[in-house]
Design a protein around this motif. Structure first.
Motif: not given
Ligand code: BTN
Length: 322
Positions: A91-94, A116-118, A138-139, A211-213
């Protein structure tokens, strides 16, 4: 930043991870040959194998170019380790990848399903906190697993397994070795760079959210003194996602492996450190002496008393920088 490769990594893996931290760059054959101390003809052969595997490598007059602009790409996620049989949702956004994965798990999606999302507009953290999840930074990763055990000790290792897998994936792709702050935050240079939220959907179905920055970004005031990032603005999050998925499936697929908690302890940033913890509004300090095989933190208080801290019930602060 120093990149180091693990023993046993093939030249192909080394080249992929070298490029995964340099999205958009073109590097000449002679530079690669020198960096990897390998004849250019061999580099050329391995680069064409990577291209055949589905990674977007292109050869130009100037050298080899990894055409990943870090837009999340299913092809790169799959080429990095996620098989075709496992559904991948991008997803670009969720609102939250964990919430989406939960819906899929309720519909009995296959084991390993990856979301996964942007960008997450309502990223969820532990204890009702939010998780700051800006775009292109981030991931945000959730995977569905169906653990085939009801042994409570093994189930209690899912969160440590996720922390180990995240640390291993970061180390493999970037060469950076973050420390694990009990129970499941990853720290680098005294700052939190990754968080993990495991949620049971029903007995036997668990969502693992990580979540990884990745990039340098300004953090909001509330977290700017705690949060940090890997600091690689050219990292391929798609490669990181694929490698993380592989590590996560391997670690959560063998919760009885004695190496799991050993590795968790090896990567711990807290063992031997002084910590402060709160039980029923009373604050205690002590030295983090050990982590047992169920993932409990064993703390020795100044009067010699031992406390066994179980995750989820207690808040722990570290009195020194980790
Ligand atoms: C924490 O540090 O408190 C846990 C943070 C977990 C964040 C990840 S990002 C991907 C997944 N989706 C969410 O909404 N949360 C987890």
């Amino acid at each position: 930043m120093i990149f180091h490769y693990h023993e046993g990594m093939t030249l192909k893996q080394q080249l992929l991870y070298y490029y995964a931290c340099r999205t958009g760059s073109c590097i000449s054959g002679p530079v690669l040959g020198k960096t990897f101390q390998t004849p250019e003809a061999v580099i050329r052969e391995v680069m064409s194998e990577l291209a055949q595997d589905g990674f977007p490598f292109r050869i130009s007059g100037q050298g080899y170019f990894f055409e990943d602009d870090d837009t999340l790409s299913e092809a790169i996620v799959r080429a990095s380790g996620v098989p075709d049989a496992v559904p991948v949702y991008l997803f670009d956004e969720i609102d939250s990848t964990n919430l989406y994965a939960r819906k899929l798990a309720e519909e009995k999606t296959p084991a390993g399903t990856l979301v996964i999302a942007d960008h997450q507009s309502a990223g969820r953290g532990r204890r009702g906190h939010s998780f700051y999840s800006p775009a292109r930074s981030g991931l945000y990763f959730s995977a569905v697993i169906y653990p085939e055990t009801d042994d409570r000790t093994l189930i209690s290792r899912i969160t440590p397994a996720a922390a180990v897998a995240a640390a291993e994936a970061i180390a493999e792709v970037t060469g950076i070795e973050p420390g694990i702050k009990w129970v499941n935050d990853l720290y680098l240079d005294g700052r939190k760079i990754a968080g993990i939220l495991c949620e049971a959907v029903r007995p036997g179905a668990v969502i693992i959210g990580i979540g990884i920055n990745c990039r340098h970004v300004p953090f909001p005031d509330e977290i700017k003194n705690i949060a940090g990032s890997l600091g690689i603005d050219t990292l391929s999050r798609s490669v990181l996602a694929g490698v993380l998925w592989k590590k996560l499936m391997r670690r959560t697929g063998d919760l009885a492996d004695p190496d799991l908690m050993e590795e968790y302890r090896r990567r711990s940033a807290v063992l031997g450190k002084e910590i402060t913890f709160t039980i029923n509004d009373r604050v205690y300090t002590g030295i983090a002496e050990a982590i047992n095989d169920a993932g409990n933190l064993i703390v020795k208080k100044p009067d010699g008393d031992i406390s066994v801290l179980q995750s989820g019930e207690i808040s722990v602060r570290f009195t020194e920088k980790i």
